[in-house]
Design a protein around this motif. Sequence first.
Motif, PDB file in Angstrom:
ATOM      1  N   THR A 291       0.837  -1.203   0.000  1.00 17.68           N
ATOM      2  CA  THR A 291       0.000   0.000   0.000  1.00 17.68           C
ATOM      3  C   THR A 291       0.869   1.248   0.000  1.00 17.68           C
ATOM      4  O   THR A 291       0.617   2.197  -0.750  1.00 17.68           O
ATOM      5  CB  THR A 291      -0.918   0.036   1.238  1.00 17.68           C
ATOM      6  OG1 THR A 291      -1.617  -1.199   1.356  1.00 17.68           O
ATOM      7  CG2 THR A 291      -1.916   1.176   1.151  1.00 17.68           C
TER       8      THR A 291
ATOM      9  N   TRP B 107       2.468   1.775  -3.277  1.00 20.97           N
ATOM     10  CA  TRP B 107       1.463   2.269  -4.214  1.00 20.97           C
ATOM     11  C   TRP B 107       1.264   3.781  -4.042  1.00 20.97           C
ATOM     12  O   TRP B 107       1.065   4.511  -5.015  1.00 20.97           O
ATOM     13  CB  TRP B 107       0.144   1.520  -3.971  1.00 20.97           C
ATOM     14  CG  TRP B 107      -0.979   1.962  -4.844  1.00 20.97           C
ATOM     15  CD1 TRP B 107      -1.253   1.557  -6.119  1.00 20.97           C
ATOM     16  CD2 TRP B 107      -1.995   2.913  -4.510  1.00 20.97           C
ATOM     17  NE1 TRP B 107      -2.376   2.191  -6.588  1.00 20.97           N
ATOM     18  CE2 TRP B 107      -2.855   3.029  -5.614  1.00 20.97           C
ATOM     19  CE3 TRP B 107      -2.273   3.669  -3.369  1.00 20.97           C
ATOM     20  CZ2 TRP B 107      -3.951   3.871  -5.634  1.00 20.97           C
ATOM     21  CZ3 TRP B 107      -3.369   4.513  -3.387  1.00 20.97           C
ATOM     22  CH2 TRP B 107      -4.195   4.601  -4.503  1.00 20.97           C
TER      23      TRP B 107
ATOM     24  N   SER C  17      -8.531   2.867  -9.207  1.00 26.20           N
ATOM     25  CA  SER C  17      -7.239   2.410  -8.687  1.00 26.20           C
ATOM     26  C   SER C  17      -6.182   3.504  -8.621  1.00 26.20           C
ATOM     27  O   SER C  17      -5.138   3.303  -8.021  1.00 26.20           O
ATOM     28  CB  SER C  17      -6.714   1.248  -9.541  1.00 26.20           C
ATOM     29  OG  SER C  17      -6.492   1.699 -10.878  1.00 26.20           O
ATOM     30  N   ARG C  18      -6.409   4.651  -9.226  1.00 21.37           N
ATOM     31  CA  ARG C  18      -5.408   5.710  -9.188  1.00 21.37           C
ATOM     32  C   ARG C  18      -5.939   6.952  -8.486  1.00 21.37           C
ATOM     33  O   ARG C  18      -5.728   8.078  -8.914  1.00 21.37           O
ATOM     34  CB  ARG C  18      -4.924   6.046 -10.600  1.00 21.37           C
ATOM     35  CG  ARG C  18      -4.126   4.937 -11.247  1.00 21.37           C
ATOM     36  CD  ARG C  18      -2.975   4.414 -10.386  1.00 21.37           C
ATOM     37  NE  ARG C  18      -2.008   5.456 -10.065  1.00 21.37           N
ATOM     38  CZ  ARG C  18      -1.082   5.349  -9.117  1.00 21.37           C
ATOM     39  NH1 ARG C  18      -1.015   4.266  -8.370  1.00 21.37           N
ATOM     40  NH2 ARG C  18      -0.240   6.318  -8.898  1.00 21.37           N
TER      41      ARG C  18
END
Length: 199
Positions: A35, A38, A125-126
């Motif tokens: 995470t 990311w 997701s972004r």
Amino acid sequence: MALLGALAVLSLLPLLEAHNLTLTNLTAIPLTNATLEWLSGRWFFLGSAFRNPAYKQAAEEIQAAFFDFVPNLAEDTILVRDYQTMEDKCIHNSTNLRVQRENGTLSKFEGGVEHLAVLLLPKNSRSFMLGFSLEDAQNLGLSFYGDKPHITPGQLEEFQDAATVLGLLKTEMTYVDWKKDQCGPLQQQQGQDKEEVEP
């Protein structure tokens, strides 16, 4: 001025613990190395919704903002370099956030007080959101970030849906205006100047 900077990164309001989150379209999760990796990189502040009038007003003064997140996995911290446009001027700051892995929160100490934000991951997701005082109807807040400076229709819908589920009104939502960004062009110019100086 310090309040405006804090709003751009975390809004610095007392926040809800992740395990109490009841939003159906968001996921609050324990923070893992994956995470945090990311989260590494550049994120753009897209919008916010605050119930507290003083915080709402401060958020409205941010014309545009972006952040570079540099996680330190060993120390459970994130170095944040933030670039904010306010009053048509670029303001640059750096700060460190503490990571509380178990409850999915990020925090910052300011004036001897620890301020928390719960990391919320929507379906997109972004993008991500930070939730603030989610059980306090008077100080409720939500901020929204994406990997590009312009909000897509899907992202806008996710943010508005999440804010509505929390009980926030459209009149409490504000968005940045990337046409007014002064930091991106300044950063690009500094990069070009640096390249010209290097042999």
